[in-house]
Every structure is written in structure tokens, then in C-alpha cells.
Design a protein around this motif. Structure first.
Motif, PDB file in Angstrom:
ATOM      1  N   ALA A 106       0.919  -1.282  -0.010  1.00 37.43           N
ATOM      2  CA  ALA A 106       0.152  -0.054   0.064  1.00 37.43           C
ATOM      3  C   ALA A 106       0.979   1.435   0.193  1.00 37.43           C
ATOM      4  O   ALA A 106       0.491   2.399  -0.623  1.00 37.43           O
ATOM      5  CB  ALA A 106      -0.894  -0.021   1.246  1.00 37.43           C
ATOM      6  N   ALA A 107       2.023   1.451   0.823  1.00 38.01           N
ATOM      7  CA  ALA A 107       2.932   2.236   0.772  1.00 38.01           C
ATOM      8  C   ALA A 107       3.542   2.463  -0.696  1.00 38.01           C
ATOM      9  O   ALA A 107       3.689   3.814  -0.790  1.00 38.01           O
ATOM     10  CB  ALA A 107       4.179   2.110   1.866  1.00 38.01           C
ATOM     11  N   TYR A 108       3.817   1.462  -1.353  1.00 34.95           N
ATOM     12  CA  TYR A 108       4.313   1.588  -2.732  1.00 34.95           C
ATOM     13  C   TYR A 108       3.387   2.173  -3.714  1.00 34.95           C
ATOM     14  O   TYR A 108       3.562   2.917  -4.306  1.00 34.95           O
ATOM     15  CB  TYR A 108       4.877   0.190  -3.155  1.00 34.95           C
ATOM     16  CG  TYR A 108       5.356   0.155  -4.386  1.00 34.95           C
ATOM     17  CD1 TYR A 108       6.495   0.745  -4.718  1.00 34.95           C
ATOM     18  CD2 TYR A 108       4.571  -0.270  -5.577  1.00 34.95           C
ATOM     19  CE1 TYR A 108       7.297   0.724  -6.177  1.00 34.95           C
ATOM     20  CE2 TYR A 108       5.141  -0.183  -6.848  1.00 34.95           C
ATOM     21  CZ  TYR A 108       6.218   0.184  -7.288  1.00 34.95           C
ATOM     22  OH  TYR A 108       6.610   0.049  -8.278  1.00 34.95           O
ATOM     23  N   THR A 109       1.948   1.463  -3.378  1.00 36.21           N
ATOM     24  CA  THR A 109       0.865   2.084  -4.453  1.00 36.21           C
ATOM     25  C   THR A 109       0.857   3.683  -4.068  1.00 36.21           C
ATOM     26  O   THR A 109       0.699   4.396  -5.040  1.00 36.21           O
ATOM     27  CB  THR A 109      -0.198   1.380  -4.170  1.00 36.21           C
ATOM     28  OG1 THR A 109       0.180   0.144  -4.339  1.00 36.21           O
ATOM     29  CG2 THR A 109      -1.427   1.794  -4.874  1.00 36.21           C
ATOM     30  N   LEU A 110       0.591   4.128  -2.925  1.00 38.63           N
ATOM     31  CA  LEU A 110       0.415   5.593  -2.723  1.00 38.63           C
ATOM     32  C   LEU A 110       1.739   6.454  -3.082  1.00 38.63           C
ATOM     33  O   LEU A 110       1.573   7.441  -3.685  1.00 38.63           O
ATOM     34  CB  LEU A 110       0.080   5.692  -1.294  1.00 38.63           C
ATOM     35  CG  LEU A 110      -1.261   5.178  -0.808  1.00 38.63           C
ATOM     36  CD1 LEU A 110      -1.309   5.136   0.740  1.00 38.63           C
ATOM     37  CD2 LEU A 110      -2.391   5.823  -1.358  1.00 38.63           C
ATOM     38  N   GLY A 111       3.009   5.913  -3.152  1.00 39.84           N
ATOM     39  CA  GLY A 111       4.143   6.756  -3.448  1.00 39.84           C
ATOM     40  C   GLY A 111       4.102   6.761  -5.087  1.00 39.84           C
ATOM     41  O   GLY A 111       4.322   7.733  -5.312  1.00 39.84           O
ATOM     42  N   GLN A 112       3.865   5.749  -5.566  1.00 38.82           N
ATOM     43  CA  GLN A 112       3.598   5.499  -7.367  1.00 38.82           C
ATOM     44  C   GLN A 112       2.452   6.466  -7.444  1.00 38.82           C
ATOM     45  O   GLN A 112       2.521   7.444  -8.472  1.00 38.82           O
ATOM     46  CB  GLN A 112       3.388   4.394  -7.666  1.00 38.82           C
ATOM     47  CG  GLN A 112       4.678   3.293  -7.539  1.00 38.82           C
ATOM     48  CD  GLN A 112       5.837   3.995  -8.074  1.00 38.82           C
ATOM     49  OE1 GLN A 112       5.718   4.327  -9.289  1.00 38.82           O
ATOM     50  NE2 GLN A 112       6.887   4.163  -7.175  1.00 38.82           N
ATOM     51  N   PHE A 113       1.213   6.646  -6.879  1.00 40.77           N
ATOM     52  CA  PHE A 113       0.128   7.556  -7.281  1.00 40.77           C
ATOM     53  C   PHE A 113       0.481   8.940  -7.097  1.00 40.77           C
ATOM     54  O   PHE A 113       0.471   9.717  -8.133  1.00 40.77           O
ATOM     55  CB  PHE A 113      -0.845   7.199  -6.193  1.00 40.77           C
ATOM     56  CG  PHE A 113      -2.003   8.229  -6.248  1.00 40.77           C
ATOM     57  CD1 PHE A 113      -3.037   8.260  -7.598  1.00 40.77           C
ATOM     58  CD2 PHE A 113      -2.245   9.202  -5.339  1.00 40.77           C
ATOM     59  CE1 PHE A 113      -4.091   8.995  -7.464  1.00 40.77           C
ATOM     60  CE2 PHE A 113      -3.177  10.431  -5.470  1.00 40.77           C
ATOM     61  CZ  PHE A 113      -4.083   9.918  -6.646  1.00 40.77           C
ATOM     62  N   LYS A 114       1.290   9.355  -5.930  1.00 39.93           N
ATOM     63  CA  LYS A 114       1.836  10.509  -5.890  1.00 39.93           C
ATOM     64  C   LYS A 114       2.687  11.197  -7.036  1.00 39.93           C
ATOM     65  O   LYS A 114       2.719  12.425  -7.595  1.00 39.93           O
ATOM     66  CB  LYS A 114       2.265  10.951  -4.666  1.00 39.93           C
ATOM     67  CG  LYS A 114       2.707  12.288  -4.223  1.00 39.93           C
ATOM     68  CD  LYS A 114       3.357  12.252  -2.932  1.00 39.93           C
ATOM     69  CE  LYS A 114       3.916  13.855  -2.621  1.00 39.93           C
ATOM     70  NZ  LYS A 114       4.839  14.024  -1.604  1.00 39.93           N
ATOM     71  N   ILE A 115       3.891  10.086  -7.307  1.00 40.01           N
ATOM     72  CA  ILE A 115       4.701  10.501  -8.055  1.00 40.01           C
ATOM     73  C   ILE A 115       4.352  10.567  -9.498  1.00 40.01           C
ATOM     74  O   ILE A 115       4.304  11.743 -10.385  1.00 40.01           O
ATOM     75  CB  ILE A 115       5.984   9.571  -8.187  1.00 40.01           C
ATOM     76  CG1 ILE A 115       6.753   9.537  -6.809  1.00 40.01           C
ATOM     77  CG2 ILE A 115       6.895   9.506  -9.323  1.00 40.01           C
ATOM     78  CD1 ILE A 115       7.640   8.397  -6.718  1.00 40.01           C
ATOM     79  N   ASN A 116       3.372   9.795  -9.981  1.00 38.28           N
ATOM     80  CA  ASN A 116       2.845   9.622 -11.308  1.00 38.28           C
ATOM     81  C   ASN A 116       1.830  10.930 -11.532  1.00 38.28           C
ATOM     82  O   ASN A 116       1.813  11.432 -12.581  1.00 38.28           O
ATOM     83  CB  ASN A 116       1.985   8.587 -11.472  1.00 38.28           C
ATOM     84  CG  ASN A 116       3.042   7.061 -11.695  1.00 38.28           C
ATOM     85  OD1 ASN A 116       4.154   7.629 -11.880  1.00 38.28           O
ATOM     86  ND2 ASN A 116       2.591   6.154 -11.412  1.00 38.28           N
ATOM     87  N   THR A 117       0.938  11.320 -10.466  1.00 39.55           N
ATOM     88  CA  THR A 117       0.245  12.482 -10.605  1.00 39.55           C
ATOM     89  C   THR A 117       0.944  13.618 -10.584  1.00 39.55           C
ATOM     90  O   THR A 117       0.513  14.588 -11.446  1.00 39.55           O
ATOM     91  CB  THR A 117      -0.905  12.357  -9.470  1.00 39.55           C
ATOM     92  OG1 THR A 117      -1.517  11.025  -9.407  1.00 39.55           O
ATOM     93  CG2 THR A 117      -1.820  13.516  -9.529  1.00 39.55           C
ATOM     94  N   ALA A 118       1.847  13.726  -9.939  1.00 41.82           N
ATOM     95  CA  ALA A 118       2.826  14.928 -10.040  1.00 41.82           C
ATOM     96  C   ALA A 118       3.332  15.195 -11.303  1.00 41.82           C
ATOM     97  O   ALA A 118       3.389  16.406 -11.798  1.00 41.82           O
ATOM     98  CB  ALA A 118       3.766  14.960  -8.898  1.00 41.82           C
ATOM     99  N   ASP A 119       3.871  14.153 -11.897  1.00 42.95           N
ATOM    100  CA  ASP A 119       4.533  14.285 -13.347  1.00 42.95           C
ATOM    101  C   ASP A 119       3.309  14.525 -14.172  1.00 42.95           C
ATOM    102  O   ASP A 119       3.677  15.205 -15.212  1.00 42.95           O
ATOM    103  CB  ASP A 119       5.147  12.906 -13.527  1.00 42.95           C
ATOM    104  CG  ASP A 119       6.455  12.734 -12.770  1.00 42.95           C
ATOM    105  OD1 ASP A 119       7.025  13.603 -12.168  1.00 42.95           O
ATOM    106  OD2 ASP A 119       6.895  11.362 -12.741  1.00 42.95           O
TER     107      ASP A 119
END
Length: 156
Positions: A106-119
Motif C-alpha cells: 500500500a505504501a508503494y502504491t500511494l508513493g507511485q500514485f503521488k509521483i505519477n500524478t505530480a508528473d
């Protein structure tokens, strides 16, 4: 009175060979000895040699909180996180509600969500304003359009 001892002379090479043989025997004993159990071996927080890098379903509420934090970071700091970012606290608060076995993914998923959305937001802003870069102020109308755009789907 003279004593005769017949001791064969030893040279340094033979002493070295004996020492090396003893050392090899000790190493072999260590390898063959039984392994002591590791008390942390089955700990769910231990991510060594585990497949935690997978996208799992997460709460929409947490995603929305991360989106609000991203929007604030773009409005106030040009996409930079600042001194006291809220996103780690948001993520950690959510992770405390999950079982220990699901937290890493879940931590990996949320981190990827934040990074991808910011990009995706940054790419959208650069399409509208080619002079913009991270840390520079974003025009409010471009930012409003970015968060309403259909190009940016806010999914993990």
C-alpha cells in the motif's frame, strides 16, 4: 655429556601450511554447524526478498487527501514538497489502519500514485507554459485547468 636429539628442522613454509590447514578445518566446521533461527525472519515489516512492489487497491479518501496536498504544493511552492510535507503523514496514518502484511504494498502504491500524478500535472503545466519549471510559481488559471482536465486521470 652430550645429548643427541634428532628433530627434523621445520621451515616457515611447513608452519604456514599447518596453520592454513587448521584454518580451513575451522571454517568447514562453521559452515557445517546448524544455523541459528533469525527472530526477524518472518516479520511482515521485513521487505528483504519479498515482492512488495505491486499496485494494490487503496482508499479513495487517501487519494483525495494526497491530491489536495499536491494541489497545495503546486499552488504555494511550484510543485515542491516544502519543509513539512503532509503526504508522509497522510500515508502513514492510512498505513496504520491496514494489516502489517499489506502495508508495504500500500505504501508503494500511494508513493507511485503521488509521483505519477505530480508528473502528469507537471507535464500538463509545461504544455500550457513552456517556461515553467519545478519550484517556479504556476499561473492559477493553468493550475485550475490542470486539476479539471480529462487528460489527467487520477488513478494509481
Amino acid at each position: 655429556m652430550k645429548l643427541n636429539f634428532s628433530v627434523s628442522p621445520m621451515n616457515f613454509a611447513s608452519i604456514s601450511n599447518i596453520q592454513q590447514t587448521v584454518k580451513f578445518a575451522q571454517m568447514k566446521e562453521q559452515v557445517d554447524s546448524p544455523r541459528y533461527p533469525n527472530p526477524y525472519e518472518n516479520d511482515p515489516r521485513n521487505i528483504t526478498n519479498k515482492d512488495y512492489k505491486k499496485i494494490v487497491p487503496v482508499s479513495d479518501k487517501v487519494k483525495q487527501e494526497l491530491m489536495n496536498d499536491l494541489k497545495e504544493s503546486f499552488e504555494k511552492r511550484g510543485g515542491m514538497s516544502g519543509v513539512n510535507p503532509k503526504s508522509p503523514m497522510i500515508i502513514n496514518k492510512y498505513l496504520e489502519t491496514l494489516p502489517a502484511t499489506e502495508r508495504s504494498s500500500a505504501a508503494y502504491t500511494l508513493g507511485q500514485f503521488k509521483i505519477n500524478t505530480a508528473d502528469r500535472i507537471a507535464t500538463f503545466i509545461k504544455e500550457k507554459d513552456s517556461t515553467w519549471d519545478w519550484g517556479k510559481p504556476v499561473k492559477p488559471e493553468i493550475l485550475a485547468e490542470a486539476f479539471k482536465s480529462q487528460k489527467i486521470d487520477f488513478k494509481a
